[in-house]
Design a protein around this motif. Structure first.
Motif, PDB file in Angstrom:
ATOM      1  N   ARG A 180     -10.278   4.427   2.559  1.00 54.22           N
ATOM      2  CA  ARG A 180      -9.592   5.508   1.843  1.00 54.22           C
ATOM      3  C   ARG A 180      -8.163   5.592   2.375  1.00 54.22           C
ATOM      4  O   ARG A 180      -7.937   5.933   3.533  1.00 54.22           O
TER       5      ARG A 180
ATOM      6  N   ASP B 286      -4.283   6.986   1.882  1.00 55.69           N
ATOM      7  CA  ASP B 286      -3.234   7.815   1.297  1.00 55.69           C
ATOM      8  C   ASP B 286      -1.896   7.359   1.871  1.00 55.69           C
ATOM      9  O   ASP B 286      -1.824   6.334   2.570  1.00 55.69           O
ATOM     10  N   LEU B 287      -0.841   8.101   1.596  1.00 55.90           N
ATOM     11  CA  LEU B 287       0.492   7.671   2.038  1.00 55.90           C
ATOM     12  C   LEU B 287       0.573   7.577   3.558  1.00 55.90           C
ATOM     13  O   LEU B 287       1.155   6.623   4.094  1.00 55.90           O
TER      14      LEU B 287
ATOM     15  N   LEU C 137       0.832  -1.210   0.000  1.00 51.03           N
ATOM     16  CA  LEU C 137       0.000   0.000   0.000  1.00 51.03           C
ATOM     17  C   LEU C 137       0.865   1.258   0.000  1.00 51.03           C
ATOM     18  O   LEU C 137       0.519   2.259  -0.642  1.00 51.03           O
TER      19      LEU C 137
ATOM     20  N   GLN D 207       1.947   1.820  -3.490  1.00 55.50           N
ATOM     21  CA  GLN D 207       0.876   2.306  -4.359  1.00 55.50           C
ATOM     22  C   GLN D 207       0.543   3.774  -4.124  1.00 55.50           C
ATOM     23  O   GLN D 207       0.006   4.445  -5.007  1.00 55.50           O
ATOM     24  N   THR D 208       0.823   4.287  -2.934  1.00 56.44           N
ATOM     25  CA  THR D 208       0.472   5.681  -2.608  1.00 56.44           C
ATOM     26  C   THR D 208       1.689   6.595  -2.562  1.00 56.44           C
ATOM     27  O   THR D 208       1.565   7.769  -2.217  1.00 56.44           O
TER      28      THR D 208
ATOM     29  N   ASP E 281      -0.900   9.236  -4.802  1.00 59.21           N
ATOM     30  CA  ASP E 281      -2.214   8.686  -5.156  1.00 59.21           C
ATOM     31  C   ASP E 281      -3.001   8.324  -3.893  1.00 59.21           C
ATOM     32  O   ASP E 281      -2.419   7.995  -2.853  1.00 59.21           O
ATOM     33  N   VAL E 282      -4.310   8.398  -3.997  1.00 61.32           N
ATOM     34  CA  VAL E 282      -5.205   8.008  -2.901  1.00 61.32           C
ATOM     35  C   VAL E 282      -6.026   6.810  -3.365  1.00 61.32           C
ATOM     36  O   VAL E 282      -6.663   6.853  -4.416  1.00 61.32           O
ATOM     37  N   ILE E 283      -5.986   5.725  -2.586  1.00 56.31           N
ATOM     38  CA  ILE E 283      -6.739   4.514  -2.913  1.00 56.31           C
ATOM     39  C   ILE E 283      -8.125   4.609  -2.288  1.00 56.31           C
ATOM     40  O   ILE E 283      -8.262   4.817  -1.082  1.00 56.31           O
ATOM     41  N   SER E 284      -9.159   4.459  -3.123  1.00 54.07           N
ATOM     42  CA  SER E 284     -10.533   4.438  -2.626  1.00 54.07           C
ATOM     43  C   SER E 284     -11.103   3.053  -2.905  1.00 54.07           C
ATOM     44  O   SER E 284     -11.250   2.661  -4.066  1.00 54.07           O
TER      45      SER E 284
ATOM     46  N   ALA F  80      -1.199   4.478   4.743  1.00 52.67           N
ATOM     47  CA  ALA F  80      -0.422   3.287   4.401  1.00 52.67           C
ATOM     48  C   ALA F  80       0.779   3.128   5.326  1.00 52.67           C
ATOM     49  O   ALA F  80       1.110   2.012   5.743  1.00 52.67           O
TER      50      ALA F  80
END
Length: 463
Positions: free
Chosen positions: A76, A78-79, A50, A53-54, A58-61, A82
């Protein structure tokens, strides 16, 4: 993107959550411990993915059940989320590695599978708090983490019956804190009609001021209790002192840090101003409260004769330092608070791990036991020494970076009282760290054969 990467936001929570009931019905404690470690090790890999990915902002939703937010529950990430999930998972993996050895004399063999299950529930609850974007979901995960923590603390009754009292005190105060939090959430829901934190932040400007102020105030007090903010810190010293030392190690690295993270997340994401919760500028009271915690807890640490209680009061002092940074506000203040959070987790993790080794070998961590530790357990003593230097803030240690970051923010704002108070507490820290060094280097071992090496416990899975 691989399946595991795509599903990592939910797997970091679901994996320990589903594994817990499976472990609880196992009859083999050794197998349960091995599976516990395997679960949190895999969770660590997912949490680190994770972060990857951030890393670019980027923000994972992740919408659960494909119900789009704000109607459905959203994870939700974000870095910062994570990184916090990684901190929890990696801390759990490190603790789970030596957990079987650490609890060998404290937990009956038949109770160990249920103990490991409670540990995984605590990990799942804390991880859920930092990844969810739904405010009521935060409360649910907070209760999962809290209820399992009560059990973990009470498990120390196998060595010291006072663990039951410590767990009961935390249960009562934790229930009060949880009640305040859920009341605060209810007020915000009535005012805005949503529980999604991102949506809540957009609707708050048009909401009724009275409901938002009352709801935010309830939230702040509840989180202050969970974070052991003075004068609501009564539960922490006994909980850390009488819980199994491995449990204390995990809690010191994660539990109060998650409460502070949540306080920061709400003030910035929902209420849009660092230190402001519910349109009330709580940042104004954080520096004086944090400074009082620094001075008061450091002074109490000096008079302690038990290493676990000493480190517990030291943790309260360091929490005060984080509150000061949050209260000073701005990007620099938030950065300093996060630097302190991560560095303190690493420092206290190392110190309590060394303490766990002492308790596993000698049965307690009183100063009489520390006598001659530099000769009987030199590696453990070296870990205590390095950790103590970091608590003081000696240059080239993580503690130096932590304190310097807060002092620089205070000086930039012209707050000489805060800067002077931090330096004063560093001098007090020298006193109680020296007491550890004095006992370890100048004291005489109580047992004639104490210097003989004990059985290797570096691998708890060997027969």
């Amino acid at each position: 993107m691989s399946f595991l990467n795509a599903q990592a936001p939910i797997l970091v929570v679901v994996l320990p959550l589903l594994a817990a009931p499976i472990l609880s019905v196992l009859g083999n404690g050794r197998l349960a411990g091995l599976l516990c470690f395997a679960v949190v090790a895999l969770q660590s890999l997912l949490a680190v993915s994770l972060v990857g990915q951030t890393l670019d902002g980027d923000v994972i939703s992740y919408a659960l059940g494909n119900w789009a937010p704000p109607i459905g529950i959203e994870y939700r990430i974000d870095l910062l989320s994570a990184v916090m999930a990684s901190l929890i998972a990696i801390s759990a993996a490190l603790v789970a590695w030596f957990l079987p050895t650490a609890v060998a004399d404290e937990i009956a063999p038949g109770d160990r599978p249920r103990f490991y299950a409670a540990f995984l529930l605590c990990v799942a609850g804390l991880t859920g708090i930092v990844v969810t974007g739904d405010l009521f979901n935060v409360f649910v995960f907070l209760e999962i983490a809290s209820l399992s923590t009560y059990v973990l603390i009470a498990a120390g009754a196998g060595r010291d019956r006072r663990a039951l009292t410590a767990a009961f005190d935390y249960l009562i105060l934790g229930a009060v804190g949880a009640t305040f939090i859920v009341i605060g959430i209810a007020f915000l829901y009535v005012a805005t009609g949503t529980l999604n934190m991102a949506d809540l932040g957009q609707r708050l400007p048009g909401a009724g001021r009275r409901a938002v102020v009352v709801g935010g105030s309830f939230l702040f007090v509840g989180l202050a209790l969970k974070a052991a903010m003075a004068p609501l810190h009564r539960w922490l010293p006994n909980a850390y002192a009488y819980a199994p030392t491995a449990v204390t190690t995990f809690l010191a690295m994660t539990a109060t840090k998650v409460a502070l993270y949540l306080m920061l997340r709400l003030s910035v994401l929902v209420f849009d101003t660092a230190g402001e919760i519910g349109r009330v500028n709580f940042a104004a009271v954080m520096p004086p409260i944090g400074l009082a915690m620094l001075l008061f807890a450091s002074a109490l640490a000096v008079r302690e004769r038990d290493l676990k209680r000493l480190l517990a009061y030291s943790s309260i002092a360091n929490l005060g330092l984080m509150l000061i940074a949050l209260g000073l506000g701005g990007v620099a203040g938030i950065t300093a608070a996060l630097v302190n959070l991560l560095n303190h987790a690493a420092i206290k993790g190392g110190l309590f791990t060394a303490t766990a080794a002492i308790v596993a070998r000698h049965g307690n961590a009183r100063f009489e036991t520390l006598a001659g530790l530099s000769r009987t357990m030199p590696v453990t003593f070296l870990c205590l020494l390095v950790g103590g230097l970091a608590l003081i803030g000696v240059p080239l240690t993580a503690g130096f970076v932590s304190k310097l970051s807060v002092i620089r923010v205070a000086l930039d704002l012209g707050d000489w009282i805060v800067a002077g108070g931090i330096l004063l507490t560093s001098l007090i820290t020298v006193v109680y760290v020296w007491r550890i060094v004095e006992a370890g280097m100048l004291g005489q071992p109580a047992e004639a054969g104490a210097g003989m090496p004990g059985p290797c416990s570096c691998c708890p899975w060997r027969s």
